[in-house]
Scaffold this motif. Structure first.
Motif, PDB file in Angstrom:
ATOM      1  N   SER A 209       1.192  -1.198   0.004  1.00 36.51           N
ATOM      2  CA  SER A 209      -0.107  -0.104  -0.345  1.00 36.51           C
ATOM      3  C   SER A 209       0.903   1.501   0.026  1.00 36.51           C
ATOM      4  O   SER A 209       0.759   2.205  -0.771  1.00 36.51           O
ATOM      5  CB  SER A 209      -0.607  -0.210   0.803  1.00 36.51           C
ATOM      6  N   TYR A 210       1.497   1.132   0.545  1.00 36.35           N
ATOM      7  CA  TYR A 210       3.157   2.570   0.620  1.00 36.35           C
ATOM      8  C   TYR A 210       3.735   2.864  -0.392  1.00 36.35           C
ATOM      9  O   TYR A 210       2.989   4.150  -1.076  1.00 36.35           O
ATOM     10  CB  TYR A 210       4.775   2.045   1.909  1.00 36.35           C
ATOM     11  N   PHE A 211       3.706   2.052  -1.289  1.00 38.28           N
ATOM     12  CA  PHE A 211       4.326   2.037  -2.787  1.00 38.28           C
ATOM     13  C   PHE A 211       3.067   2.401  -4.014  1.00 38.28           C
ATOM     14  O   PHE A 211       2.980   3.089  -4.950  1.00 38.28           O
ATOM     15  CB  PHE A 211       5.313   0.898  -3.691  1.00 38.28           C
ATOM     16  N   MET A 212       2.079   1.519  -3.869  1.00 39.82           N
ATOM     17  CA  MET A 212       0.679   1.757  -4.119  1.00 39.82           C
ATOM     18  C   MET A 212       0.318   3.791  -4.404  1.00 39.82           C
ATOM     19  O   MET A 212       0.062   4.411  -5.181  1.00 39.82           O
ATOM     20  CB  MET A 212      -0.594   0.733  -3.868  1.00 39.82           C
ATOM     21  N   GLU A 213       0.106   3.958  -3.117  1.00 35.81           N
ATOM     22  CA  GLU A 213      -0.421   5.496  -3.389  1.00 35.81           C
ATOM     23  C   GLU A 213       0.498   6.342  -3.358  1.00 35.81           C
ATOM     24  O   GLU A 213      -0.022   7.695  -4.177  1.00 35.81           O
ATOM     25  CB  GLU A 213      -0.424   5.258  -1.207  1.00 35.81           C
ATOM     26  N   ARG A 214       2.262   5.716  -3.499  1.00 36.42           N
ATOM     27  CA  ARG A 214       3.025   7.496  -3.660  1.00 36.42           C
ATOM     28  C   ARG A 214       2.431   7.641  -5.503  1.00 36.42           C
ATOM     29  O   ARG A 214       3.021   8.369  -6.290  1.00 36.42           O
ATOM     30  CB  ARG A 214       3.945   6.804  -3.232  1.00 36.42           C
ATOM     31  N   GLY A 238      -9.367  -0.853  -0.691  1.00 39.85           N
ATOM     32  CA  GLY A 238      -8.605  -0.448   0.552  1.00 39.85           C
ATOM     33  C   GLY A 238      -7.818   1.093   0.291  1.00 39.85           C
ATOM     34  O   GLY A 238      -7.899   2.408   0.903  1.00 39.85           O
ATOM     35  N   MET A 239      -6.823   0.844  -1.424  1.00 40.77           N
ATOM     36  CA  MET A 239      -5.752   2.226  -1.635  1.00 40.77           C
ATOM     37  C   MET A 239      -6.836   3.209  -2.231  1.00 40.77           C
ATOM     38  O   MET A 239      -6.590   4.938  -1.103  1.00 40.77           O
ATOM     39  CB  MET A 239      -4.664   1.865  -1.827  1.00 40.77           C
ATOM     40  N   LEU A 240      -7.752   2.929  -2.391  1.00 36.26           N
ATOM     41  CA  LEU A 240      -8.632   3.883  -3.514  1.00 36.26           C
ATOM     42  C   LEU A 240      -9.412   4.394  -2.356  1.00 36.26           C
ATOM     43  O   LEU A 240      -9.712   5.833  -2.450  1.00 36.26           O
ATOM     44  CB  LEU A 240      -9.508   3.215  -4.186  1.00 36.26           C
ATOM     45  N   ALA A 241      -9.774   3.697  -1.253  1.00 36.44           N
ATOM     46  CA  ALA A 241     -11.070   4.458  -0.552  1.00 36.44           C
ATOM     47  C   ALA A 241     -10.287   4.901   0.513  1.00 36.44           C
ATOM     48  O   ALA A 241     -10.981   6.460   1.573  1.00 36.44           O
ATOM     49  CB  ALA A 241     -11.289   3.356   0.668  1.00 36.44           C
ATOM     50  N   ASN A 242      -8.614   5.824   1.046  1.00 36.50           N
ATOM     51  CA  ASN A 242      -8.307   6.361   1.470  1.00 36.50           C
ATOM     52  C   ASN A 242      -7.916   7.522   0.439  1.00 36.50           C
ATOM     53  O   ASN A 242      -7.003   8.066   1.358  1.00 36.50           O
ATOM     54  CB  ASN A 242      -7.044   5.014   1.869  1.00 36.50           C
ATOM     55  N   LEU A 243      -8.081   7.802  -0.603  1.00 36.62           N
ATOM     56  CA  LEU A 243      -7.691   9.005  -1.529  1.00 36.62           C
ATOM     57  C   LEU A 243      -8.364   9.616  -1.285  1.00 36.62           C
ATOM     58  O   LEU A 243      -9.493   9.740  -0.423  1.00 36.62           O
ATOM     59  CB  LEU A 243      -7.791   8.248  -2.745  1.00 36.62           C
ATOM     60  N   PRO A 244      -7.815  11.263  -1.708  1.00 42.01           N
ATOM     61  CA  PRO A 244      -8.457  12.156  -1.255  1.00 42.01           C
ATOM     62  C   PRO A 244      -9.408  12.035  -2.046  1.00 42.01           C
ATOM     63  O   PRO A 244     -10.577  11.511  -3.074  1.00 42.01           O
ATOM     64  CB  PRO A 244      -7.786  13.090  -1.323  1.00 42.01           C
TER      65      PRO A 244
END
Length: 337
Positions: A209-214, A238-244
């Motif tokens: 998730s660390y690299f995916m978000e970046r 999960g990553m998409l749900a935490n994006l702005p």
């Protein structure tokens, strides 16, 4: 005559009007690195007050060549990867791990001011750019093999000896290695929320998730590869749900019958016309197309998959064609995961 150009000689390839450029000496990825270092949009090298080019250039030569050679001779990734793709990923990671957004621009993280610290960040990104595609395959634990190789070959940067090199990240506050468990968030159980929608983070999921978000927030594509049931879909959701709120997403499930025409209709659904031939998501939002089961569409008689060819066309050129009016459509502010 040969059936295709896969095993053709340069002389045969030239008959098809194609230039054959061999990359046996690594000219391709070395040229890409020179171009990346000289780019005016690179926050690591375009700031006269904190130009890291002098520190980064020798690191590429010291690490990339030997790692690529070892990669080809002794290791097998979960899916085939070309050299230039891994080097490109390394550059993406360096930019996103060593810089932070400052207004509309990006600046180098404060404290990255010595060659030793620059090399630490470089090693961290290099480990994941080249090693993130290793799993246990045919009974061989390639991730452990790569970790043992790295520890024995590169000793300038001291990575904690316990466990694998993949168990650690560079903490931007201390500029030192910490275990992923330091940034693993706790999840409080809520009986009203179905457990199927809850992702319980582990050091492994935290690193992905660390690299995916970046990568996603810097408009770079992300591809997760693995067997069924390992949690790829859940990780991306999960990553998409935490994006702005600026980011919106559209989930697309590929199946055996998905082709380029049906996919294009799905992709165009949430887009709106901006000006002329320019299309994009509503307002100032950014669209992420989450494509699940990417390898499912059937092969046509030319051994291609038209749905994947459409995605490739959009990623390479930023456009596709209107099938009825035969007009070009430029698609902006859209990316793939």
């Amino acid at each position: 005559e040969i059936r295709d150009l896969k095993y053709a000689t340069p002389a045969t390839v030239s008959r098809a009007g194609i230039l054959y450029i061999s990359d046996l000496a690594g000219y391709q990825w070395r040229s890409y690195i020179k171009s990346w270092l000289a780019s005016p949009e690179n926050p690591l090298t375009n700031n006269p007050a904190q130009d890291l080019r002098r520190d980064l250039e020798p690191l590429f030569e010291r690490y990339v060549g030997p790692v690529l050679l070892h990669f080809k001779k002794h290791l097998k990734p979960v899916a085939p990867i070309v050299d230039i793709s891994m080097v490109e990923t390394l550059c993406y990671m360096l930019r996103n791990v060593m810089s932070v957004a400052h207004g509309e621009e990006s600046v180098v993280i404060p404290g990255i001011d010595t060659p030793a610290i620059v090399e630490m960040y470089f090693c961290f990104c290099c480990i994941w750019a080249f090693g993130s595609a290793f799993i246990e395959k045919d009974g061989v634990e390639y991730r452990k093999q790569f970790s043992d190789y790295w520890k024995s070959e590169f000793k300038t940067v001291k990575i904690p000896y316990k466990g694998l090199i993949f168990d650690y990240y560079v903490n931007p506050d201390t500029h030192g290695f910490d275990g992923w468990e330091h940034i693993t968030k706790n999840v409080e159980y809520d009986p009203e929320i179905p457990m199927s929608t809850v992702t319980v983070p582990t050091p492994e999921t935290c690193s992905v998730s660390y690299f995916m978000e970046r990568l996603v927030t810097s408009k770079k594509p992300v591809l997760l590869v693995g067997g069924s049931g390992v949690g790829k879909t859940q990780l991306v959701k999960g990553m998409l749900a935490n994006l702005p709120e600026l980011y919106i997403n559209l989930g697309i499930n590929f199946n055996y019958y998905t082709d380029g025409s049906s996919l294009q209709n799905m992709l165009e659904g949430p887009l709106e016309k901006k000006t002329g031939r320019l299309y994009g998501p509503p307002g100032s939002q950014k669209m992420i197309f989450f494509v699940d089961d990417l390898n499912m569409p059937q092969l046509d008689k030319y051994n291609t998959q038209s749905a994947i060819a459409l995605v490739r066309q959009h990623m390479d050129y930023g456009h596709w064609y209107d099938k009825e009016k035969w007009l070009l459509k430029d698609i902006q502010e859209c990316q793939y995961c």
